[in-house]
Design an enzyme around this catalytic site. Structure first.
Site, short mmCIF file in Angstrom:
data_model
loop_
_atom_site.label_atom_id
_atom_site.label_comp_id
_atom_site.label_asym_id
_atom_site.label_seq_id
_atom_site.Cartn_x
_atom_site.Cartn_y
_atom_site.Cartn_z
CB CYS A 90 23.96 31.45 32.24
SG CYS A 90 25.31 31.87 31.14
CG ASP A 91 26.79 27.14 29.21
OD1 ASP A 91 26.93 28.35 28.96
OD2 ASP A 91 26.75 26.27 28.31
CE1 TYR A 103 27.71 36.03 25.22
CE2 TYR A 103 28.41 34.66 27.06
CZ TYR A 103 27.92 34.78 25.77
OH TYR A 103 27.64 33.65 25.03
NE ARG A 140 30.15 30.42 18.05
CZ ARG A 140 30.91 29.35 17.93
NH1 ARG A 140 31.93 29.34 17.08
NH2 ARG A 140 30.70 28.29 18.68
#
Ligand code: NAD
Ligand code: G6P
Ligand code: MN
Length: 440
Positions: A169-170, A263, A283
């Site tokens: 994950c970035d 998140y 989004r």
């Protein structure tokens, strides 16, 4: 120096050009002999691939470049599979986001019922890629960005236990770049951090500079005032992402000893998220109107002109991480990186078979997780609930079970009741007929 062969699965992704540019900029670290694209949507992939062909021809004509929709051609003779597929593409992301909102529940790509729906689509797609890799290039590694990474990682742990797949994950590195800017440092690589959690669900417990100075008090003080927004930033951030970074000033108050992943906003402030959502425009609509249009228009312009200056495509942080990871495996660098791996005792007071996101040393045999130690009640409680949501989704996919999926949605902290969960589930089943296994 050995040269490597890479296939990008999800060749038609909006992130593919950024990865190609990053690979080209890093030929000294990860030299390539071959680069292939693979996608199951040939028309979408072709637009990206034709532009990349122009760029490859300009910058690296000696690297063999091709693209295909044929798995055998794509997956034969490769060292790395860099995967970022989106099963159902943006129109299904839009449904994941809008259906829960109709029931007063937040709609998000990877969190809550939307993330669960996406998980039910992604598991089969990613397992298919793993199987192609194992069939055609059994020694290769898959570096997987395909979301929802938490659910995908649990599925591959359970259903392909011996597969050489690393899920990444970035978001943490994106946030760490912000920490570095806030601290007045050049790059995230000037930080040494400790972090633990699940994917899109974790906390930094320690942030130091390379001399070992503790930056946490300064970063906490900044975050309580400004969130994760550096005071002077040259970077352009979209409004919706900026709102998330600002909101961290509230989210961080839950635990004074750590700093949270962005998140966590969706789990700790779901009422706020719903109140600020526009059920008609989520989004996915922003991404289709902006990033997707921008990337595809730039690609078409480059192809038409036969020249890379005709369109603007950017290298990004996201791409640098996957190059770091490939180089760590290829050259056994033992670089310290955050990866999604089986807990296996790294957090002793948490389930051994949970997929957790923790620092690992990475070398040619893969990741060697570092010990985290016991975690406090608040984090343990939240993670315990969320990890069981993720496991129930994989149970549901494996067993084709309506009941398990209902339990998963009910257990999500973003959902208020079993009856709301059922109503959302029934709508999601309708919307996902083409993609989910049939549930009974
Ligand atoms: P996108 O829709 O632009 O690209 C995805 C591509 O995958 C499309 O071209 C589509 O045709 C292809 N595809 C779908 N199903 C496939 C299958 N079964 N086999 C082969 N190809 C398939 O999406 P995007 O916004 O560029 O994102 C791509 C993926 O990367 C998403 O899963 C996104 O969530 C993920 N992502 C993850 C991270 C992370 O932190 N892990 C960061 C950014 C993006
Ligand atoms: C971050 C997360 C990814 C997620 C992306 C969504 O990078 O780490 O997992 O897919 O944000 O970004 P988007 O711009 O598509 O909303
Ligand atoms: Mn992510």
């Amino acid at each position: 120096m050995k040269k490597f062969s890479v296939v990008i699965a999800g060749g038609g992704s909006t992130f593919t050009p950024g990865i190609v540019l990053m690979l080209l900029a890093n030929q000294d670290r990860l030299p390539l002999r071959s680069l292939k694209f693979y996608d199951n949507d040939g028309a979408r992939q072709e637009i990206v691939a034709e532009a990349c062909k122009v760029i490859m021809q300009e910058q690296a004509p000696d690297i063999d470049f091709s693209y295909t929709t044929d798995p055998k051609t794509a997956f034969s003779d490769v060292d790395f599979v860099m995967a970022h597929i989106r099963v159902g593409k943006y129109p299904m992301r839009e449904k994941d986001e809008k259906i829960p909102l109709r029931h007063g529940v937040l709609g998000q790509e990877t969190c809550g019922p939307g993330g669960i729906a996406y998980g039910m689509r992604s598991i089969g797609g990613v397992l298919e890629l793993v199987d192609y890799m194992e069939q055609y290039s059994p020694n290769a590694w898959m570096l997987n960005y395909s979301n929802p990474a938490a659910i995908v990682a649990e599925a591959t742990r359970r259903l392909r236990p011996n597969a050489k797949i690393l899920n990444i994950c970035d978001m943490p590195i994106g946030i760490e770049s912000r920490f570095a800017q806030i601290a007045g440092l050049q790059s995230r690589k000037q930080l040494r951090t400790r972090y633990y959690g699940l994917n899109h669900f974790g906390w930094w417990t320690s942030i130091e500079d390379l001399d070992g100075n503790n930056l946490m008090p300064m970063l906490r003080a900044h975050t309580e005032k400004h969130g994760y927004v550096p005071l002077s930033s040259t970077e352009q951030t979209e409004v919706s992402w900026n709102d998330t970074f600002v909101k961290m000033k509230d989210v961080c108050l839950l635990d004074p000893d750590t700093l949270p992943n962005t998140y966590l906003k969706y789990y700790l402030c779901p009422d706020y998220v719903v109140a600020h959502a526009n059920p008609e425009r989520t989004r996915a609509n922003e991404v289709m109107d902006h990033r997707e249009k921008h990337v595809f228009n730039a690609c078409r312009a480059i192809t038409a002109a036969g020249n890379s200056t005709a369109g603007e495509l950017e290298i990004d942080e996201h791409a640098s991480y996957i190059v770091d990871l490939a180089a760590a495996i290829a050259f056994n660098t033992q670089e310290r990186m955050l990866l999604i791996v089986p807990n296996n005792g790294a957090i002793p007071n948490f389930d051994a078979d949970a997929m957790v996101e923790i620092p690992c040393l990475v070398g040619k045999k893969g990741p060697e997780p570092l010990t985290v130690g016991d975690i406090p009640h608040f984090q343990k409680g939240m993670m315990g609930q969320q990890v069981m949501v993720e496991k129930l989704v994989v149970d549901a996919w494996e067993e084709r079970s309506y009941q398990k999926l209902w339990q998963a949605i009910t257990l999500s902290k973003t959902v208020p009741s079993a009856s709301v969960a059922k109503a959302i589930l029934d709508d999601l089943i309708e919307a996902n007929r083409e993609y989910w296994p049939e549930l009974h």
